[in-house]
Design a protein around this motif. Structure first.
Motif, PDB file in Angstrom:
ATOM      1  N   ALA A 175      80.175  27.078  51.822  1.00  0.00           N
ATOM      2  CA  ALA A 175      81.018  26.816  52.864  1.00  0.00           C
ATOM      3  C   ALA A 175      81.375  25.188  53.202  1.00  0.00           C
ATOM      4  CB  ALA A 175      80.751  27.114  54.141  1.00  0.00           C
ATOM      5  N   SER A 176      82.545  24.873  53.682  1.00  0.00           N
ATOM      6  CA  SER A 176      82.741  23.279  53.346  1.00  0.00           C
ATOM      7  C   SER A 176      82.545  22.673  54.897  1.00  0.00           C
ATOM      8  CB  SER A 176      84.238  23.207  53.140  1.00  0.00           C
ATOM      9  OG  SER A 176      85.003  23.983  53.929  1.00  0.00           O
ATOM     10  N   PHE A 177      83.236  22.833  55.752  1.00  0.00           N
ATOM     11  CA  PHE A 177      82.997  22.463  56.968  1.00  0.00           C
ATOM     12  C   PHE A 177      83.109  23.639  58.300  1.00  0.00           C
ATOM     13  CE2 PHE A 177      84.805  18.873  54.464  1.00  0.00           C
ATOM     14  CZ  PHE A 177      83.983  17.730  54.935  1.00  0.00           C
ATOM     15  N   PRO A 178      82.412  23.387  59.132  1.00  0.00           N
ATOM     16  CA  PRO A 178      82.572  24.578  60.284  1.00  0.00           C
ATOM     17  C   PRO A 178      83.752  24.442  61.133  1.00  0.00           C
ATOM     18  CG  PRO A 178      80.877  22.710  60.805  1.00  0.00           C
ATOM     19  CD  PRO A 178      81.293  22.312  59.396  1.00  0.00           C
ATOM     20  N   ILE A 179      84.805  24.700  60.621  1.00  0.00           N
ATOM     21  CA  ILE A 179      86.137  24.801  61.389  1.00  0.00           C
ATOM     22  C   ILE A 179      86.386  26.190  61.383  1.00  0.00           C
ATOM     23  CG2 ILE A 179      86.758  22.409  60.754  1.00  0.00           C
ATOM     24  CD1 ILE A 179      88.598  23.467  58.479  1.00  0.00           C
ATOM     25  N   PRO A 180      87.404  26.618  62.235  1.00  0.00           N
ATOM     26  CA  PRO A 180      87.787  27.764  62.401  1.00  0.00           C
ATOM     27  C   PRO A 180      88.220  28.534  61.056  1.00  0.00           C
ATOM     28  CG  PRO A 180      88.580  26.634  64.268  1.00  0.00           C
ATOM     29  CD  PRO A 180      88.061  25.683  63.459  1.00  0.00           C
ATOM     30  N   GLU A 181      89.021  27.887  60.208  1.00  0.00           N
ATOM     31  CA  GLU A 181      89.406  28.193  59.055  1.00  0.00           C
ATOM     32  C   GLU A 181      88.391  28.871  58.108  1.00  0.00           C
ATOM     33  OE1 GLU A 181      91.052  26.577  54.662  1.00  0.00           O
ATOM     34  OE2 GLU A 181      91.641  25.423  56.665  1.00  0.00           O
ATOM     35  N   VAL A 182      87.299  28.144  57.948  1.00  0.00           N
ATOM     36  CA  VAL A 182      86.155  28.389  56.931  1.00  0.00           C
ATOM     37  C   VAL A 182      85.322  29.802  57.822  1.00  0.00           C
ATOM     38  CG1 VAL A 182      84.296  27.694  56.043  1.00  0.00           C
ATOM     39  CG2 VAL A 182      86.324  26.256  56.403  1.00  0.00           C
ATOM     40  N   ILE A 183      85.319  29.486  59.157  1.00  0.00           N
ATOM     41  CA  ILE A 183      84.382  30.706  59.967  1.00  0.00           C
ATOM     42  C   ILE A 183      85.395  32.025  59.857  1.00  0.00           C
ATOM     43  CG2 ILE A 183      83.452  31.340  62.215  1.00  0.00           C
ATOM     44  CD1 ILE A 183      83.467  28.250  62.494  1.00  0.00           C
ATOM     45  N   ARG A 184      86.624  31.926  59.775  1.00  0.00           N
ATOM     46  CA  ARG A 184      87.504  33.053  59.570  1.00  0.00           C
ATOM     47  C   ARG A 184      87.170  33.727  58.452  1.00  0.00           C
ATOM     48  NH1 ARG A 184      91.544  29.969  61.884  1.00  0.00           N
ATOM     49  NH2 ARG A 184      92.387  29.479  59.950  1.00  0.00           N
ATOM     50  N   GLY A 185      87.030  32.806  57.378  1.00  0.00           N
ATOM     51  CA  GLY A 185      86.733  33.423  55.985  1.00  0.00           C
ATOM     52  C   GLY A 185      85.552  34.186  55.652  1.00  0.00           C
ATOM     53  N   LEU A 226      88.559  30.367  66.344  1.00  0.00           N
ATOM     54  CA  LEU A 226      87.313  31.311  66.092  1.00  0.00           C
ATOM     55  C   LEU A 226      86.151  30.244  65.730  1.00  0.00           C
ATOM     56  CD1 LEU A 226      86.629  34.108  65.661  1.00  0.00           C
ATOM     57  CD2 LEU A 226      86.729  34.148  63.496  1.00  0.00           C
ATOM     58  N   ASN A 227      85.184  30.466  66.602  1.00  0.00           N
ATOM     59  CA  ASN A 227      84.080  29.569  66.355  1.00  0.00           C
ATOM     60  C   ASN A 227      82.683  30.308  66.487  1.00  0.00           C
ATOM     61  OD1 ASN A 227      84.071  30.284  69.260  1.00  0.00           O
ATOM     62  ND2 ASN A 227      83.965  28.126  69.979  1.00  0.00           N
ATOM     63  N   PHE A 228      82.967  31.547  66.174  1.00  0.00           N
ATOM     64  CA  PHE A 228      81.484  32.322  66.034  1.00  0.00           C
ATOM     65  C   PHE A 228      81.590  33.302  65.012  1.00  0.00           C
ATOM     66  CE2 PHE A 228      84.603  34.602  68.729  1.00  0.00           C
ATOM     67  CZ  PHE A 228      84.736  35.875  68.361  1.00  0.00           C
ATOM     68  N   TYR A 229      80.167  33.722  64.558  1.00  0.00           N
ATOM     69  CA  TYR A 229      79.978  34.845  63.575  1.00  0.00           C
ATOM     70  C   TYR A 229      80.096  36.256  64.243  1.00  0.00           C
ATOM     71  CZ  TYR A 229      78.250  31.335  60.091  1.00  0.00           C
ATOM     72  OH  TYR A 229      78.117  30.242  59.296  1.00  0.00           O
TER      73      TYR A 229
END
Length: 357
Positions: A155-165, A344-347
């Motif tokens: 993962a790159s940075f903990p932003i919603p785009e990445v968390i969604r993926g 989105l900010n959670f798993y």
């Protein structure tokens, strides 16, 4: 010279002036976070720029600056591009959001488009792609093909785009393989081949035989190829040079139609600030060839999933889904709203990890 001659001369001069003005090319600028040869994210944005040149010919002039760090350097680069006479500027990384807004305020007559952000203004629009749709397909293939039941995610940075993926890939891997586990390494970079390769090697050493990435270089592909018996997926670009293995498919970002459409709007005088978020159905997210390394039945299932997402028949975030803490997020049959997904900010339940703060 009589009055009629004067009027005719004036009208001719006005017509010639209007024609000359109409022929002035629109200048479109692009600010890139990585090099145009990164093989991933920036490469595909630059392919979009080249498609603009091919489509419009001498009606458009494009300029770009590559490898611009997010932050103060970005604001300087965007300012310089505006000062150079750009009519529209595309800033193509999440960390360019605040710099874009700051420069846009100083140049109200320049149009700005920011990729993957959420802040807008009269002269600032935003655009992104529903990458999570492609992650669902990758997750399905990954869950079916892993032998160790361990999937690694860079993962790159903990932003919603990445968390969604991450969530989307996990949900769909878990659907087809209840024993699957995800290990996530945060690289804190979009493009750093050395870091990305180290992350891939660490995940592989920990037993992962599938590597997914939300970083931009092909270094994880090379690391997987070196390790052997590991599969990967192209990120942002096809990364086809690593097919048929380790790269067994890819998410391809197709920005060209969007760039052409928005530049045409500038030419027509119809450009307005907008918020565009398109996916597989609209063609902004493509799925690269699924190679013969993937069993035929798994390939057929993945393509069927792609079609159901593209048609709108299926949404990758459909309940029942719980948050990682066990609380209910989506009830049976309920789908996530764009508002929920945007922030989105959670798993989801089952991912045993913490999101860095």
């Amino acid at each position: 010279m009589n009055r009629r001659t004067l009027l005719t001369t004036a009208a001719l001069a006005l017509t010639l002036g209007q024609a000359a003005f109409a022929q002035d090319p629109v200048t479109a600028g692009f600010i890139y976070v990585g090099p145009v040869g990164d093989g991933g994210w920036t490469y595909e944005h630059n392919q979009g720029r080249l498609a603009v040149e091919e489509h419009f010919g001498d009606k458009v002039k494009t300029i770009f600056q590559e490898s611009v760090p997010e932050g103060a350097d970005a604001e300087r680069a965007i300012t310089q591009m505006a000062l150079s006479g750009a009519d529209i500027i595309f800033t193509t990384s999440f960390g360019y959001m605040d710099p874009t807004m700051a420069v846009a305020e100083k140049f109200p007559n320049v149009k700005f488009e920011h990729a993957t952000g959420y802040k807008t203004a009269d002269n600032v629009g935003v655009y992104s792609a529903r990458f999570y749709e492609g992650r669902a397909i990758q997750g399905h293939i990954a869950g079916k093909m892993t032998k160790t039941n361990k999937i690694g995610y860079i993962a790159s940075f903990p932003i919603p785009e990445v968390i969604r993926g991450i969530n989307s890939a996990y949900i769909h891997a878990k659907k087809v393989n209840p024993d699957v586990e995800f290990s996530i390494i945060w690289a804190y970079t979009w493009f750093d081949p050395a870091k990305e390769a180290d992350a891939a090697r660490a995940l592989i050493e920990n037993g992962a035989d599938v590597i997914l990435q939300h970083t931009d270089s092909t270094a994880p592909q090379a690391a997987a190829q070196e390790a052997g018996d590991v599969i990967t997926f192209g990120q942002a670009s096809d990364m086809i040079e690593y097919a048929p293995t380790p790269r067994v498919s890819s998410i391809i970002d197709n920005w060209a139609p969007y760039y052409i459409d928005r530049i045409q709007a500038v030419m027509d005088g119809t450009w307005e600030s907008d918020n565009t978020w398109d996916g597989i159905g609209a063609g902004m997210v493509g799925i690269g060839e699924i190679t013969d390394a993937v069993p035929e039945d798994v390939k057929a299932e993945a393509l069927a999933l792609k079609e159901s997402i593209a048609s709108g028949e299926y949404h990758p975030f459909t309940g029942p889904l719980n948050k990682a803490d066990g609380s209910v997020w989506l009830a049976e049959g309920e789908t996530a709203s764009d508002g929920d997904l945007a922030g989105l900010n959670f798993y989801v339940e089952g991912i045993d990890a913490e999101i860095p703060q």
